[in-house]
Scaffold this motif. Structure first.
Motif, PDB file in Angstrom:
ATOM      1  N   VAL A  13       0.846  -1.187   0.000  1.00 34.58           N
ATOM      2  CA  VAL A  13       0.000   0.000   0.000  1.00 34.58           C
ATOM      3  C   VAL A  13       0.888   1.246   0.000  1.00 34.58           C
ATOM      4  O   VAL A  13       1.745   1.405   0.875  1.00 34.58           O
ATOM      5  N   THR A  52      -1.121  -0.811  -4.333  1.00 33.79           N
ATOM      6  CA  THR A  52      -2.430  -0.236  -4.080  1.00 33.79           C
ATOM      7  C   THR A  52      -2.187   1.193  -3.625  1.00 33.79           C
ATOM      8  O   THR A  52      -1.463   1.424  -2.649  1.00 33.79           O
ATOM      9  N   THR A  54      -7.063  -0.059   5.046  1.00 34.78           N
ATOM     10  CA  THR A  54      -6.034  -1.104   5.084  1.00 34.78           C
ATOM     11  C   THR A  54      -6.291  -2.157   6.153  1.00 34.78           C
ATOM     12  O   THR A  54      -5.391  -2.925   6.505  1.00 34.78           O
ATOM     13  N   LYS A 103      -4.029  -1.925   9.268  1.00 31.53           N
ATOM     14  CA  LYS A 103      -2.583  -2.170   9.156  1.00 31.53           C
ATOM     15  C   LYS A 103      -1.797  -0.883   8.904  1.00 31.53           C
ATOM     16  O   LYS A 103      -0.710  -0.691   9.448  1.00 31.53           O
ATOM     17  N   ALA A 123      -0.237   2.094   5.891  1.00 31.99           N
ATOM     18  CA  ALA A 123       0.448   2.115   4.596  1.00 31.99           C
ATOM     19  C   ALA A 123       1.875   1.585   4.726  1.00 31.99           C
ATOM     20  O   ALA A 123       2.567   1.843   5.706  1.00 31.99           O
ATOM     21  N   ASP A 124       2.305   0.840   3.708  1.00 34.02           N
ATOM     22  CA  ASP A 124       3.663   0.286   3.702  1.00 34.02           C
ATOM     23  C   ASP A 124       4.702   1.332   3.310  1.00 34.02           C
ATOM     24  O   ASP A 124       5.798   1.374   3.869  1.00 34.02           O
ATOM     25  N   ASN A 136       2.408   1.266   8.455  1.00 36.35           N
ATOM     26  CA  ASN A 136       2.415  -0.159   8.795  1.00 36.35           C
ATOM     27  C   ASN A 136       3.742  -0.539   9.473  1.00 36.35           C
ATOM     28  O   ASN A 136       4.731   0.199   9.397  1.00 36.35           O
TER      29      ASN A 136
END
Length: 326
Positions: free
Chosen positions: A142, A166, A204, A207, A209-210, A229
Motif C-alpha cells: 500500500v 495499491t 487497510t 494495518k 500504509a507500507d 504499517n
C-alpha cells in the motif's frame, strides 16, 4: 536572447524580461534551444532566496527544460546537434537557450511532446528514485501519496500503480479527486473533510500504509506516523505545507518503521549511471504508453511570474509549463 531574469530576491513579480547574451557551451555540456520549461516549487524558493542553492544575480530560474541541442561541448558522447532532449540543469531555463550538463540531458521518444518532456526530469526523477531506490516499493504493498494532485504527487500515484501497488492519494479539495483517480489511485482522501490517519487505517484493515510519499510535511507527516504499517517506509520528499515536522522517535520504535530522506539531485550527482538507468526505464515506459505526464497549465515566457503565482496558489494539478518556443 530573451530571458526572464531575477535581479533581487522576492515574490514572482521581481522577475523581468530582458535581452541577455547567449550562454556558451563548455566541456561536458550541451547548448539547448529551449521549447518548454517545467515549473517546480523550488523555482519559487530560488526567486524568494529561500532555496539551499542561491545563484548569483542576475539569473533566470527554471530547473528543467526540453528542446533541441544546437551545440555540443568537448568530451560529450551519445548526444548530437539536432537531438530532441529534456534536461535537468538546475537554473537558467526561463530563456531561449540554456546550457545543460550532458549527464543530465536525455533524448526523448518521438511520441513525447516538448511540454510533457519539460516537466519530466525533476519530478519523475525524484519519484522513481524515491519509490524504487529508497522506498523499495513492492507489488501488492500500500502506497500513501500526500499532495497527490501536485507535480510530484501525481507522478507518485502513476508510478506507484505501474509498480503494482495499491495507491491511496490525499488531496485538499473535491475538484482534485478526479485527476488522481484517472492516474491510478485506488482511493482518494480529501483531508479537508476526512482524517487521514483514520481513513487509511480503515482502508487497510487497521494495518496502515507500507510506503508513504510525503512532499507536504507538517500535519501530513504527523498523520503519516500514525498510519504507517509495521516495517513501513516514510519518504521525506519536501515541505510544501511550509512547516517542517518534528519526529517523536518512540513512534519509529513502536512501528518498527523507517523515515527516509530523498534527495534525488545528490543521488544523480553521486551515482550518474544508476540515475541514467532509472531514466532509461521510465522513458521506455513513456515510449510504450505506460506513463503520460499531466500538464494542467501553459504560460508564455513573459508570463512566468503568473505561472509561479498559479503554482503557489495550489490550484494546478500535475505540471505547469512555460512555453518558450512553439
Amino acid at each position: 536572447m530573451k530571458a526572464l531574469v531575477c535581479k533581487e530576491f522576492g515574490d514572482p513579480d521581481v522577475l523581468v524580461m530582458e535581452d541577455v547574451p547567449e550562454p556558451r557551451v563548455t566541456k561536458g555540456t550541451v547548448k539547448i534551444e529551449v521549447h518548454s520549461v517545467g515549473l517546480n516549487f523550488p523555482d519559487t524558493l530560488m526567486v524568494a532566496g529561500k532555496y539551499q542553492f542561491k545563484p548569483p544575480f542576475p539569473f533566470s530560474p527554471g530547473m528543467e527544460c526540453s528542446g533541441i541541442i544546437t551545440e555540443v561541448g568537448e568530451g560529450v558522447t551519445g548526444l548530437a546537434v539536432g537531438d530532441r532532449v529534456m534536461a535537468n540543469h538546475g537554473v537558467g531555463g526561463f530563456a531561449e537557450y540554456v546550457i545543460a550538463p550532458a549527464a543530465g540531458t536525455y533524448k526523448i521518444p518521438d511520441n513525447m511532446p516538448y511540454d510533457e518532456a519539460a516537466g519530466f526530469p525533476v519530478t519523475y526523477g525524484t519519484t522513481y528514485h524515491a519509490l524504487v531506490d529508497r522506498g523499495r516499493l513492492q507489488p501488492g504493498e500500500v502506497l500513501l501519496v500526500h499532495g497527490a494532485a501536485g507535480g510530484v504527487g501525481l507522478n507518485a500515484v502513476e508510478l506507484g500503480k505501474a509498480l503494482g501497488a495499491t495507491v491511496i492519494g490525499t488531496v485538499g479539495s473535491d475538484e482534485k479527486m478526479d485527476i488522481v483517480r484517472k492516474y491510478g489511485a485506488d482511493h482518494v482522501i480529501n483531508y479537508s473533510r476526512e482524517n487521514i490517519r483514520d481513513r487509511v487505517k480503515e482502508l487497510t484493515g487497521d494495518k496502515g500504509a507500507d510506503v508513504i510519499y510525503d512532499a507536504v510535511g507538517g500535519d501530513a507527516f504527523d498523520q503519516s506516523m500514525r498510519c504507517i504499517n509495521w516495517d513501513g517506509r516514510l519518504l521525506v520528499i519536501g515541505f510544501a505545507s511550509g512547516r517542517i515536522a518534528e519526529l517523536k522517535t518512540n513512534l519509529v520504535l513502536l512501528k518498527g518503521c523507517s523515515v527516509i530522506g530523498v534527495f534525488w539531485g545528490e543521488f544523480a550527482r553521486r551515482f550518474p549511471e544508476k540515475n541514467r538507468a532509472n531514466f532509461k526505464t521510465m522513458l521506455d515506459m513513456v515510449k510504450d504508453g505506460k506513463l503520460k505526464p499531466h500538464v494542467s497549465m501553459h504560460f508564455p515566457l513573459e508570463k512566468g511570474a503568473d505561472a509561479m503565482k498559479a503554482l503557489l496558489s495550489r490550484k494546478s494539478t500535475g505540471k505547469i509549463i512555460i512555453t518558450v518556443k512553439d
